[in-house]
Design a protein around this motif. Structure first.
Motif, short mmCIF file in Angstrom:
data_model
loop_
_atom_site.label_atom_id
_atom_site.label_comp_id
_atom_site.label_asym_id
_atom_site.label_seq_id
_atom_site.Cartn_x
_atom_site.Cartn_y
_atom_site.Cartn_z
N CYS B 213 -12.48 0.61 -2.26
CA CYS B 213 -11.25 0.02 -1.78
C CYS B 213 -11.12 -1.38 -2.36
N ASN B 214 -10.04 -1.60 -3.03
CA ASN B 214 -9.79 -2.91 -3.62
C ASN B 214 -9.07 -3.77 -2.59
N ALA B 215 -9.81 -4.67 -1.98
CA ALA B 215 -9.21 -5.61 -1.03
C ALA B 215 -9.36 -7.02 -1.56
N ASP B 216 -9.18 -7.12 -2.88
CA ASP B 216 -9.33 -8.44 -3.52
C ASP B 216 -7.97 -9.05 -3.78
N ALA B 222 0.78 -13.47 -1.23
CA ALA B 222 0.80 -12.07 -0.84
C ALA B 222 -0.33 -11.80 0.15
N TYR B 223 -0.04 -11.07 1.24
CA TYR B 223 -1.10 -10.84 2.24
C TYR B 223 -0.93 -9.51 2.94
N MET B 224 -0.35 -8.55 2.22
CA MET B 224 -0.15 -7.22 2.80
C MET B 224 -1.48 -6.55 3.13
N ASP B 225 -2.37 -6.56 2.12
CA ASP B 225 -3.64 -5.86 2.29
C ASP B 225 -4.48 -6.55 3.36
N ARG B 226 -4.40 -7.85 3.33
CA ARG B 226 -5.13 -8.62 4.32
C ARG B 226 -4.70 -8.20 5.73
N SER B 227 -3.40 -8.08 5.92
CA SER B 227 -2.89 -7.76 7.25
C SER B 227 -3.29 -6.36 7.68
N VAL B 343 -6.06 -1.30 -0.61
CA VAL B 343 -6.01 -1.12 0.84
C VAL B 343 -4.80 -0.30 1.27
N GLU B 344 -3.65 -0.70 0.75
CA GLU B 344 -2.41 -0.06 1.20
C GLU B 344 -2.39 1.42 0.79
N THR B 345 -2.90 1.69 -0.40
CA THR B 345 -2.92 3.08 -0.85
C THR B 345 -3.77 3.93 0.10
N TRP B 346 -4.96 3.41 0.38
CA TRP B 346 -5.84 4.17 1.29
C TRP B 346 -5.17 4.35 2.66
N ALA B 347 -4.49 3.31 3.12
CA ALA B 347 -3.90 3.37 4.45
C ALA B 347 -2.78 4.41 4.51
N ASN B 348 -2.20 4.72 3.35
CA ASN B 348 -1.14 5.73 3.32
C ASN B 348 -1.68 7.14 3.48
N VAL B 349 -2.96 7.32 3.13
CA VAL B 349 -3.51 8.67 3.04
C VAL B 349 -3.49 9.41 4.38
N PRO B 350 -3.99 8.80 5.48
CA PRO B 350 -3.95 9.54 6.76
C PRO B 350 -2.53 9.92 7.16
N VAL B 351 -1.58 9.07 6.84
CA VAL B 351 -0.19 9.36 7.18
C VAL B 351 0.28 10.61 6.45
#
Lengths: 1081, 617
Positions: B213-216, B222-227, B343-351
């Motif tokens: 997971c790229n959370a760099d 920009a702070y989408m992934d952070r949030s 991060v955001e990509t991974w977070a989309n997966v369960p959805v």
């Protein structure tokens, strides 16, 4: 394999290769900075960017690391690519406007003033250093910082132990930015070159020396970065044939042998322990071995005579003799190393030759021991050429403060203390037993003497104490090259007689490739111009000669060599002949006398007839004789090359008939040398005829009692005579002389006249050994012949048990009687040892006796020095005289003998009244000219037989199949005579053991069309090799008998119709060379 | 907390959690995202808890400190459930009133409600706030209702149900097929189809595969992934486990920058809790599938967000990119096949798994599916995180959700895609936001940065600003990027300082071409975007700088000065009072003038003049 389009052309490429590799193999150059064959491509400089079209779109990729794939289209030089590359270069130039590498790059790309602000850096961050460091397995440096702050540095810019100071980074840095001193405080670890005596370094992968066999590089595991750091292995990547295998292990090989020859040599004395000589801490005190390397063309400075400290040419050089020899404190080497006097003189003479400016050479010595063949003459010549000889042992060398010079303080013969300053001091170091010999000796069960040299006896000089194990060379005592070579042959001969039954059982026959038919080929001449180190190249401008050779007609290939005779050059020659389709080869180098056979064999190895070879001697007859006139020498070298090329043009292939070998030897001379030689050959299974002038065998040895080691000579000689006489293979001819000799190697016919010429016997033999010995002069000085108490040296042995000698209270020996004098300049070699030996024996028999030895230089070489030491210990008095003040022997009125000699220390005459005087009378040959003529062998200036090569072929004559040994070659003690006899036997056996010999086809040929049958040729041929035959319809015509023809050319010269030519020396060949010689353009 | 051994165990737990959950229960959700946190969430929380216990409400009211709600402009944000009453900008002093009125008496305090700047109406419910109502929050949605440090909160909202579905009813191929069908593309910037990436990685020969997971997230602003990581870490973890299952990987890494301490903390807690539940580790829920995740904390180098640099950094080496001629899915971490998603990509997966690939694919445009989170910042009223379906026009984001440009200033441009994105001018505001469209206009999606600029932004200076950032963040390995960016910046700096010369624009264009085409990695490849796009749309501004020596926006201090328009000035004297240099002279009600010698162009007068009497010249 994949197929791709490269700049519009379809090409094939190995899968997995990069665009750059494919481009290179298609001769398309793509610029790059950061790519290096040894390193994984990194694609940092981006200069190698190319365009790749995949059918849909164009991409810019770095060719160094982009792998090829099927169907891709690559453009390496599109306008856009070039524009981008120029921008990269412009960026670099702005960064490093003052760096030469970048400036050159900019010029290459046509980039002028950058449009950006100029900085002043010299690192372009290509990363080669970083990557090579990683590759070396070290990683002492890396990029540090980011973006514009990036630089190459050690971690935290702190010097660490990580850096191995290997220097790889510095050597790969294109801009010269990387300096090892900024990365580490370690010094670059120089691997001292063993071959160059540590004067310079060598690489971990190295060929030990230029002519090493095999001429293949080896990896020094103890120094190789791979074996130290587990990195590198660059060599394996770069080796085009994949020959490098880092996993190779040493192997133990077991071989069954019937004899062992030990030739482990010596190690040169390390003078570090002489602290007063400062060898260990002063660069300008060098050993003689180091100085050899300095002088050598293949040495550290290419033969340029400079001194180590500042690489400046020295103006004054001193040699100190006997360093590590004739010295029991502190080195325990009581013996004389035997070779140092001669090599020091040679070094001094060559140093003077090498020096552009006049060079002062001084040799500090105790006794000048130039006892070898023609050595004394060389010594005299050195004196004439200005080499200074100072008789003194120098005790210390003092560095001159604030200078790199050295000061010698020494005492002259008359007791004055002198100081002299030199630029360079050479220590003439002695020869010590070879390294590891004790362990080897123990394992082989051979005895060593007290100096740890292999113990051998005088009568079996190459036999160790263990049967079947032989020793030759300096392993069994210090000795020079010719004697070592001779002993090598002797050991081979001794081993061969032991293994005679197994002869030829493991032989692999040499097969030459089939000869190429060149009759239809256009002439293609290859010319190879040799530098011979600096022998030629130091005088003749070899590149100019090579350039010139290219302009000569039919010359299609020209090459310059450092040493044309080195193994790698020879191997390369074979390849070049094939690649270039050469059908004539000219080598411009040294003497055909020594090297023609080598090059001829090379031609045969490449499928050419050996007579298509031609050699121009631009050394002996050019660079050596015109050393002071390089311009003229260069012009002459061109002349000689032009002549050789003209002659080569007309060279034709000649077939070489072979003749069966008669496996019989003829030994002329029945002394010890002749008998040993005879017996050895007989034991090897060859039939031998031995001819002795006198009515009995034995020669001069019959007059002698003991060797210097104390062995009984009569016992040995009588057994030898018995053995020879009894051997079934031996036929002894007494009171016999050689009357006539004909034939050639392998097929001699000799008439032996015995019993005063009454009986003549013709014997056929394949080889002949001349062992006719020598004689002691009968002097007409020192009352010899006038007073019966004045003996010649061997007469003392005869008189040993007389009352005169037994009861004498005083004895005088006078050395150099007839030797080392202008009319007979050679040293008779054996007399010093003999006199000292006898003096010791006298003293041992009667300690109260006064024994004096009047000498010029005491030449008890090698371990004989022990005897000299013993004599002094026993009270023998040695008084040195010089040639200007020879001793005077008078008979007093009372009939007593009175000897007056100027004592060299006191400078005053000393008068001695001995009971008898022994004269060390010179040894000379008598009547060898006749034999020389019969066998067509040469005689040296001092009237001994002249061998083919004084150093390398000491028992061969240049006439094939004829060999020499014993005192006819040069005076020598019995052990050396025996060794030489064994050597001659071994050499003769190399002929006799062959089934066939190839006969040189350089014989006359008759053009019967031109021949008028006058018969002049038949009448003038000394070998009966040409005769008239009846030809139907035309009368008589001449015909050559090629097997008998010696190729002397008398018939050709005499033929009134010019109907006779010598093959390979045809008139037109000689005329062509002469014309070319006169046609300087 | 006992380990769940099977699907049944999980379902039992979930049922239990659902049962415990009282939909009518009073719950105060307090945003503790980084934005709100900075505004003082912690103080508000303390005050709230104090007040609750003072009023004896402990146990009756639950206070839930959640991750980022997104509307950062209005922080700290408080939402009181079950009604969902939305109080923005809550201060500790407001707490007693909120407790007594809203919590105890169930009354809405009107003055504290959000006031829509457009309609000027007070809005009581969070979902009615236009900022939220126009969004489609499938990634951020749960941020406001779960406590990120509690796995049960996540499970209670169906967390890990997608994983259950995958593990017990789908083959890896089916999972990949679903992701492919969904049309999900990498949200980190590259936009590479996620399903294809997974499929390729799965097919590469090799024993060991990695998911990462790229959370760099390093783009400024920009702070989408952070949030997401802070607010809903389990969604990322669940996505990764599903991905690992699909690819056949048993090892995962989360590469998160250490400057995100809360994210590091929360994902750490999440991993620990998931392990305890048996949702991570060996034999997950008895399925036989093993997967372990480690956190790797990055040092904050922007370049480490680049995939090859990230993997080198993971290997313990200096994070520097390499050529990607061999993809990381084939040879990535330690030369093993590796799948890296942000991060955001991974977070989309369960959805996608839960709601179905087709449902997901119904969102967005033809080639850009689903939603995208943007961090909307700059000269816009409602700064914050915005999640909208792909294809939403820029104007909707900036004006309808973002509330437009404050202070009556004029919109000038919006910069998307982070520092190496491009600037989009006003006449393109109606373009849909998706991968293709952004690329076509010379910008990019990037990870979702969106910076709005008004008339007071100098486009040359803006380009210079971004290049300065990129120069510092360039790894320095390759010549075009290191030297090229430096020189682009050099020329831009000259132009801004009034030293621009004829040919500079062409030089910038030429150099930009080389830098973008020849650089080793995407950083260099996109670095010239700010320059190229500003030249493309605002060339006149460059020319004004170079030829007229003027900065029309009044930013480049060497190239403008302030003048007072005597006609407009009414002599209010405010500028006189505020000028720190005493450069303004004039009597009250009389005309004022600026002494140009003294003026330092601090813009205080310009900003403070209510009559626009101070002009940039």
């Amino acid at each position: 394999m994949v197929t791709l389009t490269l700049n519009g052309k379809q090409v094939q490429a190995e899968e997995g290769s990069t665009i750059l590799q494919v481009a290179e193999s298609n001769n398309i150059r793509i610029p790059t900075i950061c790519n290096h064959k040894a390193l994984e491509p990194a694609g940092l400089c981006r200069l190698c960017t190319v365009e790749v079209f995949d059918g849909r779109r164009t991409r810019f990729v770095t060719s160094c690391n982009y792998p090829v794939w099927e169907g891709m289209e690559v453009t390496t030089d599109s306008e856009e690519v070039i524009r981008h590359r120029k921008m990269i270069v412009e960026l670099l130039l702005a960064r490093c406007p003052n760096n030469d590498f970048v400036k050159n790059l900019a010029a290459e790309f046509g980039v002028e003033a950058p449009r950006f602000k100029l900085e002043d850096d010299d690192c372009i961050l290509c990363g080669l250093c970083v990557r090579v460091c990683e590759r070396m397995g070290i990683r002492a440096i890396d990029f540090s910082g980011r973006g514009t702050e990036m630089e190459v540095a050690a971690p935290f810019k702190v010097f660490t132990d990580a850096c191995a100071a290997c220097g790889a980074c510095e050597s790969l840095c294109p801009t010269g930015h990387i300096k090892l001193s900024e990365i580490t405080d370690k010094e670059v670890h120089r691997i001292p070159s063993e071959f160059n005596e540590g004067l310079i370094g060598r690489k971990p992968i190295y060929i030990p020396y230029p002519q090493a066999i095999p001429n293949i590089p080896a990896i020094d595991r103890s120094m190789c970065a791979h074996f130290i750091n587990d990195g590198c292995k660059i060599c394996a990547d770069l080796c085009p044939t994949g020959a490098i295998n880092h996993d190779q292990q040493d192997e133990e090989v077991e071989i069954d042998v019937g004899a062992i020859v030990l030739a482990t040599g010596f190690k040169s004395f390390d003078p570090s322990r002489y602290d007063t000589y400062h060898y260990a801490d002063h660069p300008n005190v060098v050993t003689s071995m180091e100085f050899e390397r300095i002088l050598s063309a293949s040495g550290p400075w290419g033969g340029h005579l400079i001194r180590p400290s500042d690489e400046r040419e020295p103006k004054k050089i001193a040699w100190l003799q006997c360093v590590g020899s004739r010295d029991i404190n502190p080195c325990d080497n009581g013996y004389c190393s035997g070779v140092c006097c001669m090599y020091a003189i040679k070094e001094a003479v060559i140093a003077k030759e090498h020096s552009k400016d006049p060079l002062d050479c001084a040799i500090f010595f105790m006794d000048m021991r130039t006892y070898g063949k023609e050595f004394e003459q060389y010594y005299n010549r050195a004196k004439e050429e200005g080499v200074r000889f100072v008789r003194c042992r120098v005790h210390s060398i003092d560095p001159v403060p604030e200078s790199d010079n050295l000061q010698l303080r020494y005492v002259t013969e008359d007791g004055r203390v002198e100081k002299d300053e030199f630029d360079l001091v050479v220590l003439s170091v002695g020869l010590e037993h070879s390294a590891g010999i004790e362990e080897l000796a123990e394992r082989l069960g051979i005895e060593l003497d007290h100096y740890k040299f292999a113990r051998t006896g005088s009568f079996a000089p190459v036999n160790t104490s263990s049967p079947g194990i032989y020793a030759c060379g300096a392993l069994q005592g210090p000795k020079d090259v010719p004697y070592s070579v001779m002993e090598a042959s002797a050991a081979a001969g001794a081993a061969a007689s032991r293994l005679a039954g197994a002869r030829h059982s493991l032989v692999q026959e040499k097969v030459f490739p089939e000869e190429r038919d060149i009759s239809e080929e256009p002439t293609r001449i290859g010319v190879f111009v040799c530098n011979c180190g600096i022998n030629i190249g130091g005088v003749v401008r070899v590149p100019e000669v090579a350039e010139y050779a290219k302009t000569l007609p039919n010359v299609v290939y020209v090459q310059e060599n450092l040493f044309s005779c080195s193994q790698d050059a020879i191997e390369q020659l074979v390849g070049v002949i094939k690649e270039q389709d050469l059908n004539r080869v000219v080598v411009a180098s040294c003497s055909p006398r020594t090297h023609e056979p080598l090059f001829q064999e090379t031609l045969r190895n490449s499928g050419l007839n050996k007579y298509l070879f031609e050699q121009a001697n631009i050394r002996d007859q050019c660079s050596w004789v015109h050393a002071n006139d390089p311009d003229a020498a260069t012009v002459k070298a061109k002349d000689l090359v032009r002549m050789a090329v003209s002659r080569a043009l007309l060279n034709e292939p000649l077939s070489m008939p072979s003749a069966p070998v008669t496996p019989v030897a003829l030994v002329v001379g029945g002394g010890v040398a002749g008998m040993v030689c005879c017996l050895n050959l007989a034991e090897q299974g060859f039939k031998v005829h031995i001819i002795e002038e006198k009515e009995h065998l034995g020669g001069h040895a019959l007059k002698l009692n003991k060797t210097w080691k104390g062995e009984s000579i009569p016992e040995f000689v009588s057994k030898l005579i018995d053995d020879v006489t009894a051997h079934e293979n031996v036929e002894v001819h007494l009171s016999a002389k050689v009357k006539e000799v004909s034939g050639f190697v392998g097929n001699f016919k000799t008439s032996i006249a015995s019993n005063g010429g009454g009986d003549v016997l013709e014997v056929e033999h394949g080889a002949a050994i001349l062992a006719t010995g020598a004689h002691s002069i009968k002097p007409d000085e020192y009352l010899y012949g006038k007073n019966d108490r004045v003996f010649r040296w061997h007469e003392l042995d005869k008189a040993w048990e007389t009352d005169l000698v037994k009861n004498a209270g005083s004895a005088v020996f006078i050395q150099c009687v007839g030797s080392r004098e202008p009319e007979r300049p050679h040293c008779s070699k054996i007399c010093c040892t003999f006199s000292v030996q006898k003096a010791v024996e006298l003293k041992e028999r009667n300690p109260d006796m006064d024994v004096y030895i009047l000498y010029r230089d005491m030449r008890t070489y090698g371990e004989r020095e022990d005897l000299y030491k013993k004599a002094r210990a026993l009270g023998v008095i040695f008084i040195r005289y010089d040639l200007e003040n020879k001793p005077v022997v008078k008979e007093t009125k009372g009939g007593a003998l009175e000897v007056t000699v100027i004592d060299h220390v006191l400078g005053r005459p000393v008068t001695l009244r001995p009971d008898f005087i022994t004269l060390a009378t010179a040894i000379y040959t008598r009547g060898i000219e006749e034999l020389a003529q019969l066998f067509k062998v040469p005689i040296s200036q001092d009237n001994f037989f002249l061998e083919a090569h004084m150093k390398l072929r000491p028992v061969d004559f240049s006439t094939d199949g004829v060999f020499v040994c014993g005192l006819a070659h040069y005076p020598k003690p019995i052990d050396e005579s025996i060794a030489q006899a064994q050597a001659a036997a071994a050499r003769a056996a190399t002929v006799l053991s062959q089934k066939y010999v190839e006969v040189e086809p350089i014989v006359s040929v008759v053009d019967q069309e031109k021949c008028i049958g006058c018969g002049l040729c038949e009448a003038s041929c000394p070998f009966a090799a040409i005769r008239l035959v009846k030809v139907e319809g035309t009368g008589y015509r001449a015909e050559n008998i090629s097997a008998v023809c010696k190729g002397c050319g008398i018939c050709a010269a005499g033929c009134p119709e010019q109907a006779i030519d010598m093959q390979h020396f045809r008139d037109q060949q000689i005329f062509a060379a002469i014309q070319a010689g006169g046609a300087r353009g | 907390m006992s380990k769940l051994q099977s699907q049944k165990d999980y379902e039992k737990l979930r049922g239990q959690l659902e049962k415990e959950r009282d939909p009518e229960r009073l719950l105060v959700s307090l945003c503790a995202g980084s934005g709100c946190g900075a505004y003082g969430t912690q103080e508000v929380r303390e005050a709230l808890e104090q007040e609750i216990s003072k009023n004896g409400l402990k146990g009756k009211v639950e206070v839930k400190v959640t991750g980022c709600h997104g509307f950062c402009e209005q922080g700290p944000i408080m939402v009181i459930h079950p009604e969902g009453i939305f109080y923005p900008k809550v201060k500790p002093k407001d707490i007693p009133e909120i407790v007594s009125e809203t919590i105890v008496n169930q009354k809405v305090i009107k003055d504290k409600l959000y006031k829509d700047p457009v309609s000027k109406k007070r809005i009581s419910k969070e979902e009615d706030v236009p900022f939220y109502s126009r969004q489609h929050r499938i990634v951020l949605g749960n941020n406001g209702i779960i406590d990120p440090s509690k796995i049960d909160d996540y499970i209670a909202v169906d967390g890990y149900s997608a994983l259950i579905k995958v593990l017990f009813s789908m083959s890896p191929e089916e999972v990949i097929a679903a992701v492919k069908t969904s049309g999900l593309r990498g949200r980190g910037g590259g936009g590479f189809p996620t399903g294809i990436k997974w499929e390729t990685c799965r097919k590469v020969h090799g024993d060991t595969r990695y998911v990462m997971c790229n959370a760099d997230e390093g783009d400024p602003g920009a702070y989408m992934d952070r949030s997401v990581l802070e607010g809903n870490p389990h969604s990322v973890l669940e996505g990764m486990i599903i991905g690992a299952y699909a690819i056949g990987s048993h090892h995962g890494f989360i590469y998160v920058r250490n400057e995100y301490p809360l994210a590091v903390k929360n994902i750490g807690i999440a991993i620990h809790q998931a392990e305890e539940y048996g949702l991570l580790g060996e034999n997950i829920l008895g399925s036989g599938f093993d997967f372990a995740v480690k956190i790797s904390r990055g040092g904050g180098a922007f370049i480490c967000g680049e995939s090859t640099a990230l993997m080198r950094s993971l290997e313990g080496k200096i994070g520097r990119p390499r050529a990607k001629y061999i993809h990381t899915v084939e040879k990535g971490y330690r030369d093993n096949p590796s799948t890296l998603n942000n991060v955001e990509t991974w977070a989309n997966v369960p959805v996608i798994i839960n709601k179905g690939a087709e449902w997901y694919a119904s969102l967005g445009t033809e080639k850009s599916k689903g939603t995208k989170v943007f961090s909307l910042v700059g000269k816009v009223r409602n700064t914050g995180l915005v999640e909208v379906p792909m294809g939403t026009p820029l104007r909707t984001i900036i004006y309808d959700i973002g509330g437009g440009i404050p202070k009556k200033r004029k919109f000038k441009a919006v910069q998307t895609g982070g520092p190496s994105g491009g600037c989009i001018p006003e006449d393109l505001l109606d373009m849909p936001v998706d991968y293709q469209s952004l690329a076509e206009v010379g910008s990019m999606m990037g990870s979702g940065g969106m910076i709005v600029m008004d008339q007071d932004t100098c486009m040359v200076d803006l380009a210079r600003f971004f290049l300065e950032f990129l120069q510092e963040e360039s790894c320095g390995q390759c010549i075009p990027c290191r030297e090229g960016i430096k020189r682009l910046l050099e020329v831009l700096t000259d132009i801004c300082a009034g030293n621009g010369k004829d040919g500079d624009i062409e030089l910038l264009e030429e150099l930009s071409g080389t830098v973008s085409k020849l650089s080793l990695c995407a950083l260099g490849g996109t670095a010239p975007n700010p320059v190229m796009s500003t030249i493309r749309y605002f060339r006149k501004e460059y020319e004004a700088h170079i030829y007229d020596k003027k900065c029309p926006a009044g930013v480049c201090k060497e190239l403008f000065h302030y003048e007072i328009d005597e006609e407009k000035c009414n002599g209010c004297h405010i500028c006189f009072l505020r000028c720190p240099q005493e450069a303004i002279s004039g009597e009250k009600k009389g005309p004022h003038t600026i002494d140009q010698e003294k003026c330092i162009k601090c813009s205080i007068c310009y900003e403070s003049c209510k009559l626009d009497a101070i002009a940039i010249k």
